[in-house]
Write an enzyme that holds these catalytic residues in place. Sequence first.
Site, short mmCIF file in Angstrom:
data_model
loop_
_atom_site.label_atom_id
_atom_site.label_comp_id
_atom_site.label_asym_id
_atom_site.label_seq_id
_atom_site.Cartn_x
_atom_site.Cartn_y
_atom_site.Cartn_z
N ASP A 101 53.04 51.74 31.05
CA ASP A 101 53.10 53.24 30.88
C ASP A 101 52.12 53.94 31.43
O ASP A 101 52.64 54.89 32.72
CB ASP A 101 53.32 53.78 29.68
CG ASP A 101 54.77 52.49 28.71
OD1 ASP A 101 55.43 52.05 29.21
OD2 ASP A 101 54.22 52.43 27.61
N ASP A 154 52.68 43.23 29.14
CA ASP A 154 51.94 42.85 30.23
C ASP A 154 50.59 43.26 28.76
O ASP A 154 49.94 42.68 29.76
CB ASP A 154 52.41 45.24 30.54
CG ASP A 154 53.17 45.79 28.60
OD1 ASP A 154 52.73 45.18 28.42
OD2 ASP A 154 52.55 47.00 28.94
N GLY A 211 60.85 60.20 22.52
CA GLY A 211 61.34 58.68 21.28
C GLY A 211 62.19 58.56 22.66
O GLY A 211 63.14 57.11 22.04
C1 GLA Z 1 55.73 49.77 24.92
C2 GLA Z 1 54.67 50.16 25.95
C3 GLA Z 1 54.54 49.29 26.46
C4 GLA Z 1 55.44 48.31 27.17
C5 GLA Z 1 56.09 48.10 26.79
C6 GLA Z 1 57.19 46.80 26.03
O1 GLA Z 1 56.11 50.97 26.09
O2 GLA Z 1 53.30 51.53 25.65
O3 GLA Z 1 52.58 48.87 26.95
O4 GLA Z 1 53.98 46.57 26.06
O5 GLA Z 1 56.06 48.60 25.17
O6 GLA Z 1 57.36 46.59 27.03
#
Ligand code: GLA
Length: 382
Positions: A169, A34, A119
């Site tokens: 996310d 991302d 976590g």
């Molecule tokens: C975490 C970050 C996301 C993404 C993932 C790995 O969840 O918050 O933005 O980079 O790691 O894909």
Amino acid sequence: MKEKLLNEFNLRFGTTPIIVKSPGRINIIGEHTDYNQGFVLPAAIDKAAYVAMSLREDAEIHLVAMDLEEFYSTSLDELKPVQDLSWPNYILGAAAQFQKKGIQLKGFNAILLSDVPIGAGLSSSAAIECATTFALNELLGTRLSRLSMVEMAQKAEHEYAGVLCGIMDQFASMMGRKDHVIRLDCRSLEYQYVPLQLDGFKIVLFNTNVKHSLASSAYNTRREECQQAVSWINEFETRVESLRDVNLSMLDQYVRPRNELIDDRSRFVVLEIDRLLNACKDLEQGNIVALGQKMLATHDGLSKMYEVSCRELDWLVDEVRDNPDVLGARMMGGGFGGCTINLVREAAVEELTQKVSMAYEEANGLPLTTYIASIGDGAAVI
Ligand code: GLA
């Protein structure tokens, strides 16, 4: 959840709040792509953060984390990251974005309750940031678009949690749709909802119950390593803006000879972007076997080239790798702990879960927690 929050809010603050629910997420494939302007394939799940909130007449902010029985209070003119607690930062960071946009923020009371395991790599923090942003938008009547709220929630994570995360996310938490995954182009922010049809298969999450302390600093380092590769390539290919624009021959020419570690990192991302695009075709064609193979390849890349896995995650993937009832498995999210995501034949879920749990505990001295992911909608007032 709703009743519990309403009662507690009434007891504590003597008013009736609005309650916003914003979910955690899974990601089928496309990890660490991302922030490199690639693609991701996340979905919102049925575990969520719930924020009950009402505005105050004064400039104070009173926060309660109901499960943890912790409290925090501050005021509008003292908004800044908190050092010794983490959860208030997700709420305060989101509130601060309203101020930064020049919106007149008001004091507020909020109670947080969440069933997204912390976590576990299921974005418990993004869920709180999105729920807070959504609640303030409702109460202040600011009528922000969901996309602006996604960006504000992401900034909350950058500025108040210190993790320079990508957009996946918060996007999934805000925009999720029941029974669909989101194919998101992280460069243009164009997205499509793709029905998740896994005939006869379930998505099973195995939570290692570890979160290694390196997680956030290593995440930021990976981001810098990707940026380093881009700037080396840029010396020759001026139109390259991110790893999205990079191909393997550019890596062979401009990166590999200079530094093998930077090459491994960026090569993983370039391969992963391509793998995701092909995985979308597998999904369209209902070829779950091919999708599963790609998930395993993603895990191996994350573990060996990107180096964001850990012993427990590798153990879990190796345990199911040759099991005919498991079509795919890989670590999910930022890494260094959290969950693996597994595509498991429905009829085998129960037996497999029991077997893996026992063996995991014996080999790693830790309990294994398992969830069957069910895909739900994004943030909403409930
Ligand atoms: C975490 C970050 C996301 C993404 C993932 C790995 O969840 O918050 O933005 O980079 O790691 O894909």
